[in-house]
Every structure is written in structure tokens, then in C-alpha cells.
Design an enzyme around this catalytic site. Structure first.
Site, mmCIF file in Angstrom:
data_model
loop_
_atom_site.group_PDB
_atom_site.id
_atom_site.type_symbol
_atom_site.label_atom_id
_atom_site.label_comp_id
_atom_site.label_asym_id
_atom_site.label_seq_id
_atom_site.Cartn_x
_atom_site.Cartn_y
_atom_site.Cartn_z
ATOM 1 N N HIS A 2 0.364 8.855 20.309
ATOM 2 C CA HIS A 2 -1.030 8.738 20.547
ATOM 3 C C HIS A 2 -1.789 8.468 19.442
ATOM 4 C CE1 HIS A 2 0.582 11.500 24.279
ATOM 5 N NE2 HIS A 2 1.224 11.511 23.501
ATOM 6 N N SER A 30 -15.446 -13.932 3.924
ATOM 7 C CA SER A 30 -16.451 -13.789 4.320
ATOM 8 C C SER A 30 -17.573 -14.282 3.895
ATOM 9 C CB SER A 30 -17.259 -12.359 4.880
ATOM 10 O OG SER A 30 -19.118 -12.336 5.472
ATOM 11 N N LYS A 51 -15.579 -8.944 0.929
ATOM 12 C CA LYS A 51 -14.464 -9.359 2.300
ATOM 13 C C LYS A 51 -13.223 -9.895 2.874
ATOM 14 C CE LYS A 51 -14.900 -7.110 5.350
ATOM 15 N NZ LYS A 51 -15.974 -7.698 6.876
ATOM 16 N N GLU A 59 -5.518 -10.863 13.863
ATOM 17 C CA GLU A 59 -6.820 -11.313 14.424
ATOM 18 C C GLU A 59 -6.418 -11.968 15.968
ATOM 19 O OE1 GLU A 59 -11.094 -9.705 13.518
ATOM 20 O OE2 GLU A 59 -9.677 -10.337 11.466
#
Ligand code: ARG
Length: 469
Positions: A164, A285, A291, A298
Site C-alpha cells: 500500500h 531543465s 534540475k 517518465e
């Protein structure tokens, strides 16, 4: 409205007064995507002319000349000196045009006897996918090997195991990594099993009912490296379950990469800080100089959605088709081509990311016991002291609640307070309140203890290379 778009190389047209409208030709055309099957189509034609010769429809000399012409055509296609024209309807018509250019119309015109584009395309999609399955299988095998290597490098490192998404019980990092290897091994098994059904040749089925020329379908099957001919000409030309099954396996591979990606994305966040991605497998980025983004993970997660879309689109195309061939079946190709392209561009990047990411072992170790993840060990220690599990669960629950109230970890509860919670809780319970002890104790089949992890590594090392080639 009407123009001769299909041109003189159309494979049909004599019973029509005029050529198809431009709009129909544009709709019908598949050459812009089925051209990738060109070398498979030529291989099929080379196999087919053998059957024509063996059945007496081509002399030895004719066969030789045609075969040389097909080899020449294949070279021209490979070099790019023969390409499909916008006026070619599909790969089959383009290649017939090319063959006639080389072998002449008289001889080139004999090739089409005893076959239809329906049995032709049903064969090509199989031979094409069989090759692609090898490429994808090798990339998945490489990923399994990388996971096994990473597991081996990190033996003995503990991490929080979750259910969970909450801390549950400590596990070995190696065990967790191998938990991502096994589903991929099953995908490899699926590909292997799928091959049995895919490796049959529909050639000889003709348009739907077979051919009248007495052609031996075993010759084509043998020449194409397939196990044998299909059994029913209607089924052979009308069914695409073999294509759908490939699509299912491809989408499942995507889903398995996506599940792992979700973890990688979370693990790379500052809050988790479990891993650091290698610079060459992460992105920056354009506006935020600090970043470092997990784009590969992704994209893997995103592309799994696309793969599912390809599969469901294909299944929807197949639903409700009456026997035998229907033109709807032309829509079987783009989804699987997209899947092949997606996985062959994704897996090399994904594999590189997994091979190079660094684990923050100290942090994983430090978090492994957090969230009272050793509570089950306390309960099972009580069971070994002949307390019923129901009571043990209750006693341990009270101990956790005590710890929460006092801001303590389980092993920090003073002896006297432990005795107050339950007389069965004696100080030697602290023996099981270590992450190392907890992992070591889970030595049952498939458990996270070191010997079980080492067994998995040995098993996976044996399994994975078998799938190559
Ligand atoms: N492009 C077609 C396909 O992909 C080839 C078969 C065409 N057959 C036909 N009867 N029009 O399915």
C-alpha cells in the site's frame, strides 16, 4: 474525379472502366507504412517461385532468372535505389513493379500465380514480427542481466519493503531488484511460446479458399524458416490473433517497464533520495539550472500508455470481422509497427539508466527499519513463545502504539514498560529487532534472506541467456 492513380502497375483494374478516384487511392494506400516489409515480401516471393517451379509453372531457367532478379531487387531496395512511388498502392504492387523492371513483364508477370495479397500479407506480418521479437527479446534479456548484476552488486543492502506504499517489512535491495526481473523473464517466456503459433506459413491459402495449382505450401514454409503451413486457408487469411498476441506481450513489457519507472521516479526525488541517476541517462531543465530529471523513466511510463493504445486499437479492429479477409485487416500493421519502434527505442535507454543508476545504500539501510517495519518480527517472536498469533498481533500493536506516543523505536522501549504492555514481552525480544536479523529470518521459499536471493541470481543467470538469438 477519376484518375489513373494506381497506374499501370496496379495489381487489379481490368474489369473497371476507369481508375480509382484520387480520394480512394489516398485512403487505400499503405505503401508509406508497409514498405518496411519489403525484404520480407521479397523473401516470400523467392520462396513462392520455388513452389511454382516445383509444380511445373516455371522452367529451371525461368526460376533462376527470376530469383536473380529478386536478389537484385532486394539489393536495390536495401541501397535505396529502388523505392516505392506514391502511386504504388502497397508494398506488394511496388515490388511487382520493381521485379518487372528487372525481369521483364513476361517473366515478372508469372510470379503472382497461385497467391493473393491476402495470404502474402498474412505471411509477411508473421515473418516480420518473428524477427522483431528476437530484437525485443534480446533487449529484454539484457535488462534481466543488468538487474541480476545490480542485485549481485548490492547483496546485503536492506531497504524498506512496502505494501500500500507504506513501510511494511525490511527487504533486501537485491530481492526487490530481482522482483522486477522475474516478470520480464515471463515476458520472454511468452515471446518464446508465441513463436510456436507465429511460425506457420499462410502461403498457399490464396485469397481465402486455397489455390488450384497444386502448389506445395511446405516449400514456402521451409524457405522462410517456418515450422509448416497453416491448416485452414480461411483462418490463415482472416485471423490476426497472432498479431494481437504479439501486441499483448509488447504492451505487457511496456507495463513492466512502467511499474519499475514509477519507482525510479519516486526514488530519485529529494524526499526519497534512494538513487542518483547517471548524468548521461538523465536530463536538465531549460529554465531551472539545478534540475536533474528522470525523463527515461517518465517516457517509459508514458509510452506504456501508448502501447496499451496500440493493443486496444488492434483488438477493436479485429472485433466483429466476418470471415474471411476484410480490408479492415490492413489496420493491423501500424499498431504493431509503432510498438516495435517504441520498444526498440525505449529499451536501450532504459537498460542504460538501470545499469548506471547509483543506490544511496546508507539511506536505504537507515530507512529500512523505519515505520515500525519490524513489528511483524515481534509478533512472530511471540508466536515462537507459544502465544497465539491473534494475541501476538494485539500485543505488538500495543507496543507500536506505545512507541508512537513516546516517540520511540521498537527496540528503545524500556524493559519495565515492555513488561507492562505484556508479560510475554521479555528483553530478549530485541534480538529480532534488527533489520539484518529480520531479513535473515525470512529464509522460506522465495523469501528475502540471502541464500534465497543467491538462488534466484543463479537461476536467472541460467535462464536469461537461453532466450537470446
Ligand atoms: N494492404 C493489404 C493489407 O495490409 C494487403 C492485402 C490486400 N488485399 C486485398 N484484397 N485488397 O491487408
Amino acid at each position: 474525379m477519376s484518375s489513373q492513380t494506381s497506374g499501370s502497375n496496379a495489381l487489379w483494374g481490368s474489369r473497371f472502366d476507369g481508375g480509382p478516384s484520387d480520394a480512394l487511392a489516398a485512403l487505400s494506400r499503405s505503401v508509406h507504412f508497409d514498405w518496411r516489409l519489403a525484404s520480407y515480401d521479397i523473401a516470400g516471393t523467392r520462396a513462392h517461385i520455388k513452389t511454382l517451379q516445383s509444380a511445373g509453372y516455371l522452367t529451371v531457367a525461368e526460376h533462376e532468372k527470376l530469383d536473380r532478379s529478386l536478389v537484385e531487387l532486394n539489393d536495390r531496395v536495401a541501397q535505396g535505389s529502388f523505392v516505392a512511388k506514391p502511386t504504388d498502392e502497397d508494398v506488394h504492387s511496388a515490388l511487382e513493379r520493381g521485379l518487372i523492371e528487372i525481369a521483364g513483364v513476361e517473366l515478372g508477370g508469372k510470379v503472382r500465380a497461385g497467391r493473393s495479397r491476402n495470404d502474402q500479407i498474412a505471411t509477411l506480418i508473421r515473418t516480420y514480427l518473428l524477427d522483431q521479437a528476437t530484437v525485443i527479446g534480446n533487449l529484454v534479456t539484457e535488462l534481466v542481466e543488468i538487474l541480476v548484476t545490480r542485485a549481485e552488486e548490492n547483496l546485503g543492502v536492506a531497504m524498506p519493503g512496502r505494501t500500500h506504499f507504506q513501510h511494511a517489512q525490511p527487504v533486501a535491495l537485491s530481492h526487490h531488484l530481482l522482483a522486477h526481473a522475474w516478470p520480464l523473464v515471463r515476458d520472454l517466456d511468452r515471446l518464446k511460446d508465441w513463436r510456436v503459433r507465429a511460425s506457420l506459413s499462410p502461403y498457399g491459402a490464396g485469397a481465402l479458399a486455397g489455390n488450384t495449382l497444386g502448389l506445395d505450401p511446405n516449400i514456402v514454409a521451409r524457405e522462410l524458416g517456418l515450422a509448416g503451413p497453416t491448416q485452414n486457408s480461411i483462418d490463415a487469411t482472416a485471423s490476426r490473433d497472432v498479431v494481437a498476441e504479439f501486441a499483448f506481450i509488447a504492451s505487457l513489457i511496456g507495463i513492466n517497464l512502467s511499474r519499475f519507472s514509477e519507482e525510479i521516479i519516486i526514488w530519485a526525488s529529494a524526499e526519497f533520495d534512494y538513487i542518483k541517476l547517471h548524468d548521461s541517462y538523465s536530463t536538465g531543465s531549460s529554465i531551472m539550472p539545478q534540475k536533474k530529471n528522470p525523463d527515461i523513466a517518465e517516457l517509459a511510463r508514458g509510452k506504456s500508455g501508448r502501447l496499451i493504445g496500440d493493443l486496444t486499437g488492434l483488438l477493436a479492429t479485429l472485433k466483429g470481422l466476418p470471415l474471411a479477409y476484410n480490408r479492415d485487416l490492413q489496420e493491423d500493421k501500424e499498431p504493431v509497427f509503432d510498438m516495435v519502434d517504441t520498444l526498440t527505442v525505449l529499451l536501450p535507454a532504459f537498460n542504460g539508466m538501470v545499469a548506471t543508476l547509483e543506490f544511496n545504500r546508507d539511506r536505504l539501510e537507515q530507512l529500512a527499519p523505519a515505520g515500525f517495519s519490524l513489528a511483524t518480527d515481534v509478533a512472530e517472536w511471540l508466536v515462537k513463545k507459544k502465544v497465539s498469533f491473534r494475541d501476538a498481533h494485539d500485543i505488538t500493536g500495543r507496543m507500536v502504539s506505545y512507541c508512537e506516543q513516546h516517540g520511540l523505536e521498537l527496540h528503545e522501549v524500556p524493559d519495565s514498560d515492555m513488561a507492562a504492555i505484556a508479560p510475554e514481552l521479555t528483553p530478549d525480544v530485541r534480538d529480532v529487532l534488527t533489520v539484518g536479523g529480520s531479513i535473515k529470518a525470512r529464509a522460506g521459499a522465495g523469501g528475502t534472506a540471502l541464500p534465497r536471493v543467491l538462488e534466484q541470481i543463479a537461476a536467472l543467470r541460467k535462464i536469461a541467456p537461453k532466450h537470446e538469438g
